[in-house]
Design a protein around this motif. Structure first.
Motif, mmCIF file in Angstrom:
data_model
loop_
_atom_site.group_PDB
_atom_site.id
_atom_site.type_symbol
_atom_site.label_atom_id
_atom_site.label_comp_id
_atom_site.label_asym_id
_atom_site.label_seq_id
_atom_site.Cartn_x
_atom_site.Cartn_y
_atom_site.Cartn_z
ATOM 1 N N TRP A 161 0.825 -1.208 0.000
ATOM 2 C CA TRP A 161 0.000 0.000 0.000
ATOM 3 C C TRP A 161 0.859 1.258 0.000
ATOM 4 N N PHE A 162 0.273 2.365 -0.440
ATOM 5 C CA PHE A 162 0.974 3.650 -0.446
ATOM 6 C C PHE A 162 1.415 4.003 0.970
ATOM 7 N N ASP A 163 2.664 4.457 1.081
ATOM 8 C CA ASP A 163 3.260 4.786 2.379
ATOM 9 C C ASP A 163 3.532 6.284 2.421
ATOM 10 N N ALA A 164 2.698 7.027 3.150
ATOM 11 C CA ALA A 164 2.837 8.479 3.214
ATOM 12 C C ALA A 164 4.033 8.911 4.065
ATOM 13 N N ILE A 165 4.506 8.029 4.930
ATOM 14 C CA ILE A 165 5.717 8.355 5.705
ATOM 15 C C ILE A 165 6.898 8.459 4.749
ATOM 16 N N ILE A 166 6.981 7.530 3.799
ATOM 17 C CA ILE A 166 8.025 7.577 2.779
ATOM 18 C C ILE A 166 7.822 8.793 1.874
ATOM 19 N N LYS A 190 -11.538 -1.533 -0.815
ATOM 20 C CA LYS A 190 -10.990 -0.601 0.162
ATOM 21 C C LYS A 190 -9.499 -0.390 -0.114
ATOM 22 N N ILE A 191 -9.129 0.868 -0.285
ATOM 23 C CA ILE A 191 -7.730 1.240 -0.528
ATOM 24 C C ILE A 191 -7.149 1.753 0.781
ATOM 25 N N LYS A 192 -5.939 1.309 1.102
ATOM 26 C CA LYS A 192 -5.314 1.737 2.350
ATOM 27 C C LYS A 192 -4.134 2.679 2.092
ATOM 28 N N ILE A 193 -3.941 3.602 3.029
ATOM 29 C CA ILE A 193 -2.784 4.496 3.037
ATOM 30 C C ILE A 193 -2.116 4.381 4.400
ATOM 31 N N CYS A 194 -0.802 4.182 4.380
ATOM 32 C CA CYS A 194 -0.061 4.144 5.643
ATOM 33 C C CYS A 194 0.192 5.579 6.105
ATOM 34 N N VAL A 195 -0.282 5.910 7.312
ATOM 35 C CA VAL A 195 -0.159 7.280 7.834
ATOM 36 C C VAL A 195 0.794 7.365 9.026
ATOM 37 N N GLY A 196 1.337 6.233 9.428
ATOM 38 C CA GLY A 196 2.276 6.215 10.545
ATOM 39 C C GLY A 196 2.779 4.800 10.775
ATOM 40 N N GLY A 249 5.259 0.116 20.643
ATOM 41 C CA GLY A 249 4.073 0.595 21.342
ATOM 42 C C GLY A 249 3.732 2.052 21.120
ATOM 43 N N LYS A 250 4.528 2.763 20.334
ATOM 44 C CA LYS A 250 4.262 4.172 20.055
ATOM 45 C C LYS A 250 4.097 4.374 18.553
ATOM 46 N N VAL A 251 3.270 5.330 18.173
ATOM 47 C CA VAL A 251 3.085 5.658 16.760
ATOM 48 C C VAL A 251 4.063 6.769 16.383
ATOM 49 N N ILE A 252 4.880 6.506 15.382
ATOM 50 C CA ILE A 252 5.840 7.505 14.913
ATOM 51 C C ILE A 252 5.444 7.971 13.512
ATOM 52 N N LYS A 253 5.871 9.174 13.148
ATOM 53 C CA LYS A 253 5.523 9.772 11.857
ATOM 54 C C LYS A 253 6.769 10.059 11.020
ATOM 55 N N TYR A 254 7.859 9.366 11.331
ATOM 56 C CA TYR A 254 9.090 9.579 10.578
ATOM 57 C C TYR A 254 9.649 8.238 10.114
ATOM 58 N N PHE A 255 10.555 8.291 9.143
ATOM 59 C CA PHE A 255 11.147 7.083 8.579
ATOM 60 C C PHE A 255 12.453 6.779 9.312
ATOM 61 N N LEU A 265 13.117 -0.279 11.575
ATOM 62 C CA LEU A 265 12.148 -0.325 10.488
ATOM 63 C C LEU A 265 11.510 -1.705 10.364
ATOM 64 N N GLU A 266 12.292 -2.732 10.642
ATOM 65 C CA GLU A 266 11.784 -4.104 10.588
ATOM 66 C C GLU A 266 10.673 -4.326 11.612
ATOM 67 N N LEU A 267 10.741 -3.594 12.714
ATOM 68 C CA LEU A 267 9.755 -3.740 13.781
ATOM 69 C C LEU A 267 8.521 -2.878 13.562
ATOM 70 N N CYS A 268 8.606 -1.955 12.607
ATOM 71 C CA CYS A 268 7.504 -1.023 12.391
ATOM 72 C C CYS A 268 6.281 -1.720 11.784
ATOM 73 N N LYS A 269 5.138 -1.463 12.385
ATOM 74 C CA LYS A 269 3.870 -1.962 11.844
ATOM 75 C C LYS A 269 3.095 -0.768 11.289
ATOM 76 N N PRO A 270 2.598 -0.882 10.062
ATOM 77 C CA PRO A 270 1.924 0.266 9.456
ATOM 78 C C PRO A 270 0.608 0.600 10.156
ATOM 79 N N VAL A 271 0.349 1.880 10.296
ATOM 80 C CA VAL A 271 -0.930 2.382 10.781
ATOM 81 C C VAL A 271 -1.692 2.871 9.555
#
Length: 426
Positions: free
Chosen positions: A311-316, A342-348, A353-359, A366-372
Motif C-alpha cells: 500500500w501507499f506509504d505516506a511516511i516515505i 478498500k484502498i489503504k494508506i499508511c499514515v504512521g 508501542g508508540k506511533v511515529i511519523k518519521y522514517f 524499520l523491521e519492527l515497524c507496523k503500518p498504521v
C-alpha cells in the motif's frame, strides 16, 4: 518550462520514464545524472516499448540534446548496444553527449560484483544487486583508482591504469573470493580501444553544455534514476544503490550548482514497490499484493525480477518531499488499483508501542515497524479518463489525502502507461 529535476520518490520503479518522456517534449536538453545500466526506464510510445538503461529517454524526441553526465558510470558495451538498438529503430542518436569525466565500468567490476553477491548469498547477506558491476565501479571511484572516459584518449595513462587494476582485481578474485576467473589486461585494453573509436563522436565536457544551456534560458530536464530510498546516504542502507538518486545528486552528477534548479518533481506510484531485500512496512504478501503485481506488470526492467508490492506509504512520501525539496508530485499507476473495494494508506508506524511519523534510519527499527492505516473507498476502471474533473470522487479524495500527508501538491496523475494517459492538474 523552468529547469526541472525528476526523481524517484520511493524505492525506484515509480514510472519516472513516462513523466520524463512527457516533459522531454518541451525540453531542449535532457540530462542523466547518476547510476549506471543497473537502472532501467521503460517508455511506451504508440504501443511500442522502449527500454533505456544509460541513454536519457528524451532521445525519442528529435533534436533534443541528451546528456550522460559525470555522475553516471558507463559500461561502453552497454551504451553502444543501446545506441545500436535506437539506430535500428530509426532514432537519431547524433545528439547524445557523454561526459569525459564519467567513470567506466570494467569487466573486473562485473566479476567482483558477482563474486561478492555469491559469497554473501551463502551467508544470507546478499544485497540483491543487478551484478552489472556498478557498486565496484563506484568503489574504485571513491578509492581514486577508477578509470574515466577521458583516460580512453590517453593511451599510456589508460594502459597503465588497466594493468595496475587488473593485477589487484585478479588477486582479490583469487585470494579473497576464491574465484578461478582471471583477466588479461591486454585483452581488456584492446577491447576498450575499439570502444573508444565508436564513442569518440559522443564525448564532450557536458558540464559546459548543461551550464551554457541554462544560462541561455533553454529548458533543461534532469532525469533521475532509481529512487530516494535507494540513496547511498539516506536510503535503507545497506540495501541501496551506490550513488545519489535525490535532488542533490542531480547537481553533483551533472556538474551544476543548486541555485540552477527551479523545480523538483518527485514521481510516486499510487502504491509502492521494492526489488530485493530489506524491510518493507506496507508489503502485501497476499492476493491483493499479487493482483497489484500482475495488473501493474511489476517486474524489473533490468533484471526481470518480480517486485514486492504494498500500500501507499505516506511516511516515505513525506520523507522524499523533505529530503529532496520536492515542489510537485507526479502520482503514477493509480489505475492499477481499480476494483479494490478498500484502498489503504499508511499514515504512521507503530514502533515499540508508540506511533511515529518519521522514517527510521535503523533497519532493525524499520523491521519492527507496523503500518498504521487509513481506509478509503476504491474505484473502478479509470484508464480512459483524461481530465481531473472526470475522475471519480473517491480518486479525488485519495489524491487530496496524499497531498495532505506528504505536504506537496500533486500536479500529474497517471492512469495508464501511454503518453496520453497522464492527467495534468493545474
Amino acid at each position: 518550462m523552468p529547469t526541472k529535476v525528476i526523481i524517484g520518490a520511493q524505492w525506484g520503479d515509480e514510472g519516472k520514464a513516462k513523466i520524463i518522456d512527457i516533459l522531454s517534449e518541451k525540453a531542449d536538453v535532457v540530462v542523466r545524472c547518476q547510476g549506471g545500466n543497473n537502472a532501467g526506464h521503460t517508455v511506451t510510445v504508440n504501443e511500442e516499448v522502449y527500454k533505456f538503461h544509460l541513454i536519457p529517454s528524451g532521445i525519442l524526441y528529435p533534436g533534443k540534446t541528451c546528456v550522460v553526465g559525470n555522475g553516471v558510470v558507463i559500461d561502453p558495451e552497454g551504451i553502444l548496444g543501446e545506441i545500436d538498438h535506437l539506430v535500428g529503430k530509426g532514432i537519431d542518436v547524433s545528439t547524445i553527449k557523454i561526459s569525459s569525466r564519467a567513470h567506466l565500468v570494467m569487466p573486473y567490476h562485473k566479476a567482483l560484483d558477482k563474486a561478492k553477491e555469491t559469497l554473501s548469498a551463502k551467508e544470507g547477506k546478499d544485497i540483491g544487486t543487478t551484478m552489472k558491476g556498478i557498486g565496484p565501479c563506484y568503489m574504485d571511484k571513491a578509492e581514486r583508482t577508477g578509470i574515466r572516459v577521458c583516460d580512453l584518449y590517453h593511451d599510456e595513462v589508460f594502459k597503465e591504469k588497466v594493468r595496475t587494476n587488473v593485477k589487484i582485481k585478479n588477486a582479490m578474485l583469487k585470494h579473497v573470493y576464491h574465484q578461478e576467473v582471471q583477466f588479461d589486461a591486454e585483452v581488456i585494453i584492446a577491447d576498450y580501444m575499439r570502444y573508444r573509436e565508436r564513442l569518440r563522436t559522443y564525448i564532450d565536457d557536458t558540464t559546459v553544455i548543461v551550464y551554457e544551456a541554462i544560462k541561455e534560458g533553454k529548458d533543461v530536464l534532469f532525469e533521475g534514476a532509481q529512487g530516494t530510498l535507494l540513496d547511498l546516504d539516506i536510503g535503507t542502507y545497506p540495501y541501496v544503490t551506490s550513488s545519489h538518486p535525490v535532488t542533490g545528486g542531480a547537481c553533483i552528477g551533472a556538474g551544476i550548482g543548486p541555485t540552477m534548479i527551479d523545480e523538483c518533481i518527485g514521481v510516486m506510484k499510487g502504491y509502492i514497490t521494492r526489488v530485493g531485500k530489506g524491510p518493507f512496512p506496507t508489503e502485501l504478501e497476499d492476493e491483493i499484493g499479487e493482483r497489484i503485481r500482475e495488473e501493474g506488470h511489476e517486474y524489473g526492467t533490468t533484471t526481470g525480477r518480480p517486485r514486492r508490492c504494498g500500500w501507499f506509504d505516506a511516511i516515505i512520501g513525506e520523507f522524499a518531499v523533505r529530503t529532496s525539496g520536492l515542489t510537485q508530485i507526479a502520482l503514477n499507476k493509480i489505475d492499477v488499483l481499480k476494483d479494490i473495494e478498500k484502498i489503504k494508506i499508511c499514515v504512521g508506524y507503530e514502533l515499540n508501542g508508540k506511533v511515529i511519523k518519521y522514517f527510521p534510519a535503523s533497519l532493525e527499527d524499520l523491521e519492527l515497524c507496523k503500518p498504521v492505516y487509513e481506509e478509503m473507498e476504491g474505484w473502478g476502471d479509470i484508464s480512459h479518463i483524461r481530465t481531473y474533473e472526470a475522475l471519480p470522487d473517491s480518486v479525488k479524495k485519495y489524491l487530496a489525502r496524499i497531498e495532505e500527508l506528504c505536504g506537496c501538491k500533486i500536479t500529474m496523475v497517471g492512469v495508464g502507461p501511454n503518453r496520453d494517459q497522464n492527467i495534468v492538474i493545474k
